[in-house]
Design a protein around this motif. Sequence first.
Motif, PDB file in Angstrom:
ATOM      1  N   PRO A 204       0.952  -1.293   0.014  1.00 37.06           N
ATOM      2  CA  PRO A 204       0.031  -0.030   0.040  1.00 37.06           C
ATOM      3  C   PRO A 204       0.761   1.204  -0.089  1.00 37.06           C
ATOM      4  O   PRO A 204       2.094   1.197   0.472  1.00 37.06           O
ATOM      5  N   GLU A 205       0.290   2.179  -0.227  1.00 38.50           N
ATOM      6  CA  GLU A 205       0.984   3.743  -0.509  1.00 38.50           C
ATOM      7  C   GLU A 205       2.347   3.695  -1.037  1.00 38.50           C
ATOM      8  O   GLU A 205       3.178   4.129  -0.480  1.00 38.50           O
ATOM      9  N   ARG A 206       2.077   3.116  -2.321  1.00 34.66           N
ATOM     10  CA  ARG A 206       3.284   2.841  -3.027  1.00 34.66           C
ATOM     11  C   ARG A 206       4.368   3.875  -3.072  1.00 34.66           C
ATOM     12  O   ARG A 206       5.426   3.965  -3.183  1.00 34.66           O
ATOM     13  N   ARG A 207       3.767   5.186  -3.205  1.00 32.10           N
ATOM     14  CA  ARG A 207       4.719   6.247  -3.502  1.00 32.10           C
ATOM     15  C   ARG A 207       5.526   6.583  -2.321  1.00 32.10           C
ATOM     16  O   ARG A 207       6.676   6.985  -2.313  1.00 32.10           O
ATOM     17  N   LEU A 208       5.099   6.428  -1.076  1.00 28.87           N
ATOM     18  CA  LEU A 208       5.979   6.544  -0.054  1.00 28.87           C
ATOM     19  C   LEU A 208       7.218   5.511   0.084  1.00 28.87           C
ATOM     20  O   LEU A 208       8.383   6.006   0.147  1.00 28.87           O
ATOM     21  N   LEU A 209       7.022   4.367  -0.401  1.00 32.31           N
ATOM     22  CA  LEU A 209       8.264   3.514  -0.608  1.00 32.31           C
ATOM     23  C   LEU A 209       9.145   3.783  -1.758  1.00 32.31           C
ATOM     24  O   LEU A 209      10.345   3.825  -1.685  1.00 32.31           O
ATOM     25  N   ARG A 211       9.794   6.851  -2.917  1.00 31.76           N
ATOM     26  CA  ARG A 211      10.366   7.999  -2.479  1.00 31.76           C
ATOM     27  C   ARG A 211      11.388   7.770  -1.483  1.00 31.76           C
ATOM     28  O   ARG A 211      12.519   7.915  -1.819  1.00 31.76           O
ATOM     29  N   ALA A 212      11.292   6.860  -0.517  1.00 33.26           N
ATOM     30  CA  ALA A 212      12.198   6.427   0.537  1.00 33.26           C
ATOM     31  C   ALA A 212      13.403   5.468  -0.262  1.00 33.26           C
ATOM     32  O   ALA A 212      14.527   5.826   0.065  1.00 33.26           O
ATOM     33  N   PHE A 213      12.949   4.922  -1.157  1.00 33.45           N
ATOM     34  CA  PHE A 213      13.668   3.958  -1.708  1.00 33.45           C
ATOM     35  C   PHE A 213      14.882   4.664  -2.826  1.00 33.45           C
ATOM     36  O   PHE A 213      16.090   4.588  -2.774  1.00 33.45           O
TER      37      PHE A 213
ATOM     38  N   VAL B 215      15.836   9.702   6.158  1.00 35.56           N
ATOM     39  CA  VAL B 215      16.005   8.649   5.335  1.00 35.56           C
ATOM     40  C   VAL B 215      17.726   8.452   5.002  1.00 35.56           C
ATOM     41  O   VAL B 215      17.939   7.164   5.297  1.00 35.56           O
ATOM     42  N   LEU B 237       7.784   8.314   5.581  1.00 37.21           N
ATOM     43  CA  LEU B 237       8.877   7.879   5.011  1.00 37.21           C
ATOM     44  C   LEU B 237       9.814   7.135   5.900  1.00 37.21           C
ATOM     45  O   LEU B 237      10.521   6.098   5.466  1.00 37.21           O
ATOM     46  N   ALA B 240       8.429   3.396   5.772  1.00 39.38           N
ATOM     47  CA  ALA B 240       8.810   2.725   4.423  1.00 39.38           C
ATOM     48  C   ALA B 240      10.290   2.532   4.545  1.00 39.38           C
ATOM     49  O   ALA B 240      10.559   1.561   4.116  1.00 39.38           O
ATOM     50  N   LEU B 244      12.375  -0.932   4.061  1.00 37.61           N
ATOM     51  CA  LEU B 244      13.062  -1.034   3.096  1.00 37.61           C
ATOM     52  C   LEU B 244      14.627  -1.363   3.629  1.00 37.61           C
ATOM     53  O   LEU B 244      15.564  -2.106   2.932  1.00 37.61           O
ATOM     54  N   TYR B 254       4.385  -1.777   8.262  1.00 38.69           N
ATOM     55  CA  TYR B 254       4.082  -0.841   7.199  1.00 38.69           C
ATOM     56  C   TYR B 254       2.533  -0.983   6.862  1.00 38.69           C
ATOM     57  O   TYR B 254       2.091   0.118   6.742  1.00 38.69           O
ATOM     58  N   ALA B 258      -0.245   1.685   7.084  1.00 37.46           N
ATOM     59  CA  ALA B 258      -1.026   2.091   5.976  1.00 37.46           C
ATOM     60  C   ALA B 258      -2.574   1.801   6.020  1.00 37.46           C
ATOM     61  O   ALA B 258      -3.486   2.720   5.889  1.00 37.46           O
ATOM     62  N   ALA B 265       0.689   8.596   1.052  1.00 33.33           N
ATOM     63  CA  ALA B 265       1.672   8.907   0.157  1.00 33.33           C
ATOM     64  C   ALA B 265       1.172  10.511  -0.267  1.00 33.33           C
ATOM     65  O   ALA B 265       0.172  10.714  -0.044  1.00 33.33           O
TER      66      ALA B 265
END
Lengths: 265, 265
Positions: A204-209, A211-213, B215, B237, B240, B244, B254, B258, B265
């Motif tokens: 879920p909330e893929r954009r957060l992951l 961005r952090a990545f 981060v 973040l 996330a 990661l 996580y 969510a 996000a």
Amino acid sequence: MLVVGELINSSRKAVAQAIANRNKAYIQDLARKQAAAGAAIIDVNCGTSIGEEEKVMAWLVDTVQEVVDVPLCIDSPSAEALATGLAAHKGQAMINSITAEKERWAEVLPLVKEYKAKVIALCMDDGGMPESVADRLRVADKLVSGLVAAGVPADDIYLDPLIKPLGVNSQYGVEALESVAALKEKYPEVHSICGLSNVSYGLPERRLLNRAFMVMCLTRGMDAFILDPLDIQLMGLLRAATALAGQDEFCLEYIAAARAGKIKA
Amino acid sequence: MLVVGELINSSRKAVAQAIANRNKAYIQDLARKQAAAGAAIIDVNCGTSIGEEEKVMAWLVDTVQEVVDVPLCIDSPSAEALATGLAAHKGQAMINSITAEKERWAEVLPLVKEYKAKVIALCMDDGGMPESVADRLRVADKLVSGLVAAGVPADDIYLDPLIKPLGVNSQYGVEALESVAALKEKYPEVHSICGLSNVSYGLPERRLLNRAFMVMCLTRGMDAFILDPLDIQLMGLLRAATALAGQDEFCLEYIAAARAGKIKA
């Protein structure tokens, strides 16, 4: 930091439709917006144009280059579509992508050489997706030594460590980040790049992951990203992280972007 | 990943006023919100209560502990205020902070021992702010060896490398990140922590820099942060990046955050 704008990709429904209708205005708008947001290269992919991808790729390259000055990243699994896209392209293009698979290597290397293109080199060979950091280093060695032997400057090579979904294995993020650091250490003159969205697949909330990545990869030495430059949070973090990594003297670019309203907290 | 909520600090105008008026409702609301957002420890600072900080600190600790179960971080330049805060505190508190300055060390170490508290140890000594990675390692060595010799478990020690403003020197981010990595390598059993806001001092869109820096520090091994847990982008973040970094098995925390709407996000 190099940003490759990912939005002109026919896996996105609206883009597929625009391509099918030869809707130049839609494509050109997407190109302009990405360049204005900070994309230094714009990826073009028309993989869904089955049976006519070669013709469509040339049209797509012409259409985009009519309105933006940035070079394009010609993105296709078809070597023929890469060839027509490269032939249509003005300036130094980027190719997405070569691999160490025998067939792909044999098809794409001549194009890299003929067009003196930048090239994204995926860390995979005929053994399939890489299973470890060591696997990536082994394949990267084939790619870098082969490309350099063929006369490709290190500065034109962008290694992609291939990112796997964190939802499948909680250690895939760590494996990817260690790969980035290991590639940077072994090939300091070669760039590394990745797309961001695979890592968050299924979560879920893929954009957060994503961005952090991106920030994490940058911290370990990655210097190019294929991403959505219209994600203002993502671009803000990219510019902030670039400054924090000591790559923005006096934070001048960061400050200018903030003043221009291109980034917002 | 440990989050210390920073909002109950009298350097913030509304908090100073609430403290001056002994407005329990305002303070307690801020405590509840921070705990609900994921703060595992809540910092309490009443440094503006000049002349009565000792009395006010005890009131503040009582007020906050009436409504939340999480422990507090007693934060003061005054050893006397630390002492009254610690005496009022139920459970294992955290002390913010000890340093290797002779006078501060002599005042605070007895409190760390008496209350078996966790302690934030700033990498500075009577020579002032650290000027390099090596400087931080040198001071960290005094701090860690001194604390361990006094019987403080490594797991209760949180080294703060002291973060300087990127706006003053474009390499201060790199210096901080290298310090985090060096401390982690040298003292794998000891934690590291920092506040986020110094790094962005004087620059625009500060929260972007604070988020990216968090981060980046996490990526290099930092495992605790003093931050604003009500910044939902920041907390997203953090969760996330924790996943990661391979520290959230099956991404369960996580995903739960969510689903609960705690991150977006």
